[in-house]
Enzyme design. Sequence first.
Site, short mmCIF file in Angstrom:
data_model
loop_
_atom_site.label_atom_id
_atom_site.label_comp_id
_atom_site.label_asym_id
_atom_site.label_seq_id
_atom_site.Cartn_x
_atom_site.Cartn_y
_atom_site.Cartn_z
N SER A 119 1.00 -1.12 0.00
CA SER A 119 0.21 -0.21 -0.14
C SER A 119 0.45 1.24 0.28
O SER A 119 0.19 2.13 -0.32
CB SER A 119 -0.88 -0.22 1.42
OG SER A 119 -0.40 -0.24 2.41
N LYS A 157 0.03 4.97 6.67
CA LYS A 157 -0.69 5.69 5.61
C LYS A 157 0.09 7.14 5.85
O LYS A 157 0.49 7.64 7.04
CB LYS A 157 -2.00 5.97 5.42
CG LYS A 157 -2.69 4.72 5.00
CD LYS A 157 -3.40 4.35 3.91
CE LYS A 157 -3.44 2.92 3.49
NZ LYS A 157 -4.56 2.58 3.64
#
Lengths: 199, 199
Positions: A119, A157
């Site tokens: 990711s 993130k």
Amino acid sequence: MRLTRRQQEILDFLRTHAEHFAHPPTLDELCARLGLRSRGSLHKHVQALVAAGFLEPLDRQHRGIRLVAEEPAELGLPLLGTIAAGRPIEAVPQPEFLQVPPHLRTERPCYVLRVRGDSMCEAGILDGDYVVIEQRETARDGEIVVALVRGEEVTLKRILQQPGRTILYPENSALEAMELDPDEVQIQGVLVGQMRSYR
Amino acid sequence: MRLTRRQQEILDFLRTHAEHFAHPPTLDELCARLGLRSRGSLHKHVQALVAAGFLEPLDRQHRGIRLVAEEPAELGLPLLGTIAAGRPIEAVPQPEFLQVPPHLRTERPCYVLRVRGDSMCEAGILDGDYVVIEQRETARDGEIVVALVRGEEVTLKRILQQPGRTILYPENSALEAMELDPDEVQIQGVLVGQMRSYR
DNA sequence: GAACACGAGAACCAACAGAGAACATTGCGA
DNA sequence: TCGCAATGTTCTCTGTTGGTTCTCGTGTTC
């Protein structure tokens, strides 16, 4: 500074002692254990160890002989587990320790996670990489954070905090950003370093 | 300067001794081990070894016979310079040293380079990263190598060696692979680790 | 024979180690 | 709160250990 034979012996004794007893010994107790009859002589050795940085200065406190905190540099940082976007951190059963060079960490408490998944691949963080995380509850915009979302899933993130909403961007164009209520996001740490082994 | 037989013998003994004991021996102990009866004679040999750079000067300290320079491990690896695709390595004037955790390096001699440019960005190696290189003249296909091309430019690329030609792939779809004669490519090292600091 | 490696041994003294006394401080109990 | 015991601190004095510096002698090598 270099320790003499006696100083090393005393230091070793104190270390094993610390493993078995909650309180440090008094000078007299130490004397007895080492076969000395003079507190004064022992005190000289203890002071030498303080000067060498192995003991904390015992300012007239009773039972004040305390070992200086073991250099975390030697021990390394704990490898707490694996982080994969969208799942809770999978903890390793026995906290392993990983050596981390000082320029990849901060002065504040840090830990290491192993990355699972892609990711963040466009930010140069690949599957299998180790990331060094500074333990912290707040972040600045643009930092990459370990975030707990809705109390259930943990992700790595990039964060953007706007009034009323918090956005978590993956660095992978195949994935979508998460737009959340600030209450739903709990920051657990901030990325400060990354390592990869090709062996 | 060349060591005499006795000096070599003493040095060898000290090295094995260092592996088994925490403290160096005294001159008297050394005498006994070597079958000597005169401290003075031994001292002369020790001084010769100090002069030759194998031992640290033992300034009247008891048990001061210490081997010199066993600490390249502690010192870290040399940061030799910056590598940017298409240019020679830009050497740093003063070889700096960088701590590198053991799992990011190999047992063989290694060094560190700083990466400039994005030619390997899709392999997760970004501008500013540090790469750990094992010094080696050969590589297996698929490894990422530091290669000197036509004796002039140095690049970090993934290598593929076929009969009669060697291909160097950048990991950046905007750039093209280089197809070269094997004679034109000289491998200088192989990537074994990578680090990045976000501070 | 000169240079060198090697060793013995004596003398010297600084580092190390310990004893003990006197004093200061802390903490606990009456 | 006071007093005392426990404990840390600072001294001086003493002895031992162990590194340093000599001088001298013996082979060995070129």
